[in-house]
Design an enzyme around this catalytic site. Sequence first.
Site, PDB file in Angstrom:
ATOM      1  N   ARG A 160     -10.037 -11.758   2.659  1.00  0.00           N
ATOM      2  CA  ARG A 160     -10.768 -12.893   2.301  1.00  0.00           C
ATOM      3  C   ARG A 160     -10.150 -14.177   2.470  1.00  0.00           C
ATOM      4  NH1 ARG A 160     -11.254 -10.172  -3.469  1.00  0.00           N
ATOM      5  NH2 ARG A 160     -11.158  -8.152  -2.446  1.00  0.00           N
ATOM      6  N   LYS A 170       0.748  -1.253  -0.186  1.00  0.00           N
ATOM      7  CA  LYS A 170      -0.064  -0.103  -0.126  1.00  0.00           C
ATOM      8  C   LYS A 170       0.757   1.239   0.021  1.00  0.00           C
ATOM      9  CE  LYS A 170      -3.956  -2.046   2.555  1.00  0.00           C
ATOM     10  NZ  LYS A 170      -4.952  -1.802   1.732  1.00  0.00           N
TER      11      LYS A 170
HETATM   12  N1  BES Z   1      -8.090  -3.647   4.306  1.00  0.00           N
HETATM   13  C1  BES Z   1      -8.287  -3.419   2.867  1.00  0.00           C
HETATM   14  C2  BES Z   1      -9.297  -2.736   2.442  1.00  0.00           C
HETATM   15  C3  BES Z   1      -9.733  -1.369   2.953  1.00  0.00           C
HETATM   16  C4  BES Z   1      -9.183  -0.332   2.292  1.00  0.00           C
HETATM   17  C5  BES Z   1     -10.371  -1.084   4.426  1.00  0.00           C
HETATM   18  C6  BES Z   1      -9.402   1.204   2.777  1.00  0.00           C
HETATM   19  C7  BES Z   1     -10.677   0.220   4.877  1.00  0.00           C
HETATM   20  C8  BES Z   1      -9.973   1.133   3.940  1.00  0.00           C
HETATM   21  C9  BES Z   1      -8.232  -4.618   1.972  1.00  0.00           C
HETATM   22  O1  BES Z   1      -7.440  -5.835   2.739  1.00  0.00           O
HETATM   23  C10 BES Z   1      -7.722  -4.267   0.930  1.00  0.00           C
HETATM   24  O2  BES Z   1      -6.612  -3.919   0.763  1.00  0.00           O
HETATM   25  N2  BES Z   1      -8.322  -4.642  -0.216  1.00  0.00           N
HETATM   26  C11 BES Z   1      -7.903  -4.153  -1.610  1.00  0.00           C
HETATM   27  C12 BES Z   1      -8.579  -5.202  -2.462  1.00  0.00           C
HETATM   28  C13 BES Z   1      -8.110  -5.043  -3.996  1.00  0.00           C
HETATM   29  C14 BES Z   1      -6.497  -5.726  -3.857  1.00  0.00           C
HETATM   30  C15 BES Z   1      -8.941  -6.159  -4.602  1.00  0.00           C
HETATM   31  C16 BES Z   1      -8.726  -2.695  -1.863  1.00  0.00           C
HETATM   32  O3  BES Z   1      -9.826  -2.492  -1.393  1.00  0.00           O
HETATM   33  O4  BES Z   1      -7.859  -1.963  -2.584  1.00  0.00           O
HETATM   34 MN    MN Z   2      -5.380  -5.704   1.959  1.00  0.00          MN
END
Ligand code: BES
Ligand code: MN
Length: 486
Positions: free
Chosen positions: A345, A271
Amino acid sequence: MNYKIGSLNDVKKYIVFFGYEDNSANLAQYDDSLSIEKLNKFIELKEWKWKKEASASYIDVETGQEVMLCGLGKKDKLTKVILRQAMAKLTAAIAKVKAEDIYVVIPEFEDKELKVAYIEALIDGLESVEYDFIKYKEKKKDDKEDEKKDKNVNLLNWDLCEHFLNECVYVAKAKSITKNLVNEPANVMTPQKLADTTKALGEEFGFKVDVYDENYIQEKKMESYWSVAMGSDLMPRLIVCKYMGNPDNKEDIIALVGKGLTYDSGGYAIKTASGMATMKSDMGGSAAVIGAITAIARMKLKVNVVCVVAACENMISGRAYRNGDIIGSMAGKHIEVLNTDAEGRLTLIDAVTYAVREMKATKVVDIATLTGAALVALGSTRTAVVSNNDEFFAELEDASEQANEKIWRLPHDKEYKDLLKSDIADLKNIGGRYAGTITAGLFIGEFVEEKPWLHLDIAGTSWNDKKGSTGHGAKLLYHLVKNTEK
Ligand code: BES
Ligand code: MN
Ligand code: ZN
């Protein structure tokens, strides 16, 4: 705050009255120890009309008694929304009051549902305004400690059962428990710490907590969960809570499965700095299920509940999983990992399989800060829901109303599920650019083994950049579980 059902004979230092625009407050029933005469004079002088959202206060110089008035508008126009707005103003005002003892005169309601909503909102609001997370601020902490004596809130004119007061208090406190778990930073709230804290809560409030280590996780072939976890030096902990309030009916066991990423760096799909900064909150789902079960156990609900939390961190190291890996899962399906940041997931599917196969769950609810796409679709106002069962969803809608936590159901057409097809494994862990919240939900849905299932994506609702954790989910899950009580 402490809450008591008070009587008019108590000392009345600070008192709050409510009234309606059309027939004013029914004050006649209170004797002159309440200085009703003075109150009426004040009302006359100020031409006070009990208008909606209006409030006024005065101090009786002779007795030192402080009085606050709160208008509810026209009685026949009263709605839950108006009540909750009035309550938001009132609770903020009460928080500023210096007096230790506060008396709130519960107004008359024609509709019992409104009365219930009123008390619920009052106690929820008082707990919320009192809540802070300043333990790491040395100076502010001292200041606050001086002014913050535990207040006693005495409820006058109470004619509901005491049980209901307890429920409001336990549920409001559950929300604060959830907030505390989330607000602790990831260097403190590690998987082990989350397990220890849950264990302590179980002992305090009466539910069983078992904690399993990395060896057990591998023995159980929770390979999907373990793949996410193994990149971190902090080992995962599988936390399993059990509350059997209806032992005669073991055929009904509801599983609450909460995402428990104590930190999500994204892994090799790393990230950005700002995206990562709030990722201590990625265990908001687990905090919600833990908060909920404290209230469920304290209220001794006649239900059987298990909570499963696959707690771990998503980190980077020589052991961490990679984009492109193919991993197994407890259910036996193989997954092509195309993005290590879609880790939630992967932990949830093994937790769900564990709930169904080991804990014999007959209904499954999972709750998770799962996708940024939930924020894109619904903002921070509504929790996104995916479900395979209309009846179960209807129960969630009722709970949403009772908890005042809004939800919105997303579709689950087969076309969305098709986006998860992989050429070289059973499933991919991402469904591509679009419909991210739906595909994430449906990925988990592949593991519920036809059980009635609700998936709650709280990525948008559980965190506020200014206030930190909102505690979302705890109340919603409490009411959902209560609605299944037989
Ligand atoms: N924990 C994050 C989702 C999230 C993002 C929660 C912002 C709260 C605020 C999750 O693990 C994630 O990173 N999801 C990705 C999925 C993608 C790679 C398909 C996302 O939402 O970018
Ligand atoms: Mn994530
Ligand atoms: Zn995550």
